[in-house]
Design a protein around this motif. Sequence first.
Motif, PDB file in Angstrom:
ATOM      1  N   LEU A 117       0.822  -1.827   0.199  1.00  0.00           N
ATOM      2  CA  LEU A 117      -0.207   0.200   0.113  1.00  0.00           C
ATOM      3  C   LEU A 117       1.001   1.048  -0.235  1.00  0.00           C
ATOM      4  O   LEU A 117       1.513   1.561   0.647  1.00  0.00           O
ATOM      5  N   THR A 118       0.771   2.216  -1.066  1.00  0.00           N
ATOM      6  CA  THR A 118       1.378   3.061  -0.804  1.00  0.00           C
ATOM      7  C   THR A 118       0.312   4.119  -1.338  1.00  0.00           C
ATOM      8  O   THR A 118      -0.782   4.518  -2.241  1.00  0.00           O
ATOM      9  N   LYS A 119       0.533   5.513  -0.640  1.00  0.00           N
ATOM     10  CA  LYS A 119      -0.404   6.706   0.124  1.00  0.00           C
ATOM     11  C   LYS A 119       0.049   8.147  -1.164  1.00  0.00           C
ATOM     12  O   LYS A 119       1.842   8.049  -0.796  1.00  0.00           O
ATOM     13  N   VAL A 120      -0.972   9.094  -1.478  1.00  0.00           N
ATOM     14  CA  VAL A 120      -0.415  10.352  -1.752  1.00  0.00           C
ATOM     15  C   VAL A 120      -1.222  11.446  -0.843  1.00  0.00           C
ATOM     16  O   VAL A 120      -2.342  11.092  -1.040  1.00  0.00           O
ATOM     17  N   SER A 121      -0.370  12.612  -0.762  1.00  0.00           N
ATOM     18  CA  SER A 121      -0.923  13.682  -0.539  1.00  0.00           C
ATOM     19  C   SER A 121      -2.401  14.202  -1.784  1.00  0.00           C
ATOM     20  O   SER A 121      -1.260  14.034  -2.853  1.00  0.00           O
ATOM     21  N   VAL A 122      -3.419  14.310  -1.460  1.00  0.00           N
ATOM     22  CA  VAL A 122      -3.877  15.292  -2.912  1.00  0.00           C
ATOM     23  C   VAL A 122      -4.902  15.837  -2.342  1.00  0.00           C
ATOM     24  O   VAL A 122      -5.203  16.092  -0.249  1.00  0.00           O
ATOM     25  N   ILE A 123      -5.448  17.164  -3.542  1.00  0.00           N
ATOM     26  CA  ILE A 123      -6.393  18.017  -2.846  1.00  0.00           C
ATOM     27  C   ILE A 123      -7.613  17.619  -3.706  1.00  0.00           C
ATOM     28  O   ILE A 123      -7.697  17.643  -4.873  1.00  0.00           O
ATOM     29  N   VAL A 124      -8.346  17.051  -3.108  1.00  0.00           N
ATOM     30  CA  VAL A 124      -9.694  17.321  -3.836  1.00  0.00           C
ATOM     31  C   VAL A 124     -10.799  18.526  -4.115  1.00  0.00           C
ATOM     32  O   VAL A 124     -10.837  19.408  -3.274  1.00  0.00           O
ATOM     33  N   LYS A 125     -10.669  18.097  -5.277  1.00  0.00           N
ATOM     34  CA  LYS A 125     -11.572  19.500  -5.993  1.00  0.00           C
ATOM     35  C   LYS A 125     -12.565  19.849  -5.161  1.00  0.00           C
ATOM     36  O   LYS A 125     -13.458  19.478  -5.451  1.00  0.00           O
ATOM     37  N   ALA A 126     -13.286  21.163  -5.069  1.00  0.00           N
ATOM     38  CA  ALA A 126     -14.484  22.071  -5.083  1.00  0.00           C
ATOM     39  C   ALA A 126     -15.212  21.736  -5.481  1.00  0.00           C
ATOM     40  O   ALA A 126     -15.437  21.406  -6.675  1.00  0.00           O
ATOM     41  N   GLY A 127     -16.254  21.158  -5.298  1.00  0.00           N
ATOM     42  CA  GLY A 127     -17.894  20.840  -6.838  1.00  0.00           C
ATOM     43  C   GLY A 127     -17.511  19.168  -6.456  1.00  0.00           C
ATOM     44  O   GLY A 127     -18.146  18.645  -6.650  1.00  0.00           O
ATOM     45  N   SER A 128     -16.317  18.235  -5.656  1.00  0.00           N
ATOM     46  CA  SER A 128     -17.205  16.977  -6.140  1.00  0.00           C
ATOM     47  C   SER A 128     -17.657  16.378  -4.936  1.00  0.00           C
ATOM     48  O   SER A 128     -18.136  16.006  -4.773  1.00  0.00           O
ATOM     49  N   GLY A 129     -18.507  17.581  -4.123  1.00  0.00           N
ATOM     50  CA  GLY A 129     -19.235  16.939  -3.077  1.00  0.00           C
ATOM     51  C   GLY A 129     -19.331  16.235  -1.746  1.00  0.00           C
ATOM     52  O   GLY A 129     -17.710  16.375  -1.754  1.00  0.00           O
ATOM     53  N   ILE A 130     -19.449  15.530  -1.220  1.00  0.00           N
ATOM     54  CA  ILE A 130     -18.995  14.388  -0.657  1.00  0.00           C
ATOM     55  C   ILE A 130     -18.331  13.032  -0.537  1.00  0.00           C
ATOM     56  O   ILE A 130     -19.353  12.647  -1.674  1.00  0.00           O
ATOM     57  N   VAL A 131     -17.033  13.101  -0.455  1.00  0.00           N
ATOM     58  CA  VAL A 131     -16.201  11.826  -0.860  1.00  0.00           C
ATOM     59  C   VAL A 131     -15.652  10.830   0.200  1.00  0.00           C
ATOM     60  O   VAL A 131     -15.544  11.791   0.863  1.00  0.00           O
TER      61      VAL A 131
END
Length: 130
Positions: free
Chosen positions: A20-34
Amino acid sequence: MPAYESQPYDTLIAGYVQPLTKVSVIVKAGSGIVTRGTVLGVIDQLPESDQYHGMYIVAPVDSTKTDGSQDPFAILDDQEIDATTEDVRATGFTSGEFNRHALKFGGADTIETHDLAMRKIGLITKRIVE
């Protein structure tokens, strides 16, 4: 002494042969509840001039889009985020083995739409007994 507590079964992770590998991301505004297990596609990346340079800007993968989010990149690890009105920092898996029935997609997409593309980038999907 604290009482014994069992951890709930993680229905997303399907094995540990593929790390398992992870990365920090930014979920774009307008995507709603994810929610956890949502497959994300990359829309953009922060420039070198930004203090968080290199972070990917993502949205739920949707094959009808043409902004980059049509291609799988990561799977959301956070339990739930609200990116309805503003960008939200989160964490996504970029490799590992995942329960194909626990994955979520944008639009009308299903696992069949993205399974091969996910496998090519190290997001391995498996059928598991629940």
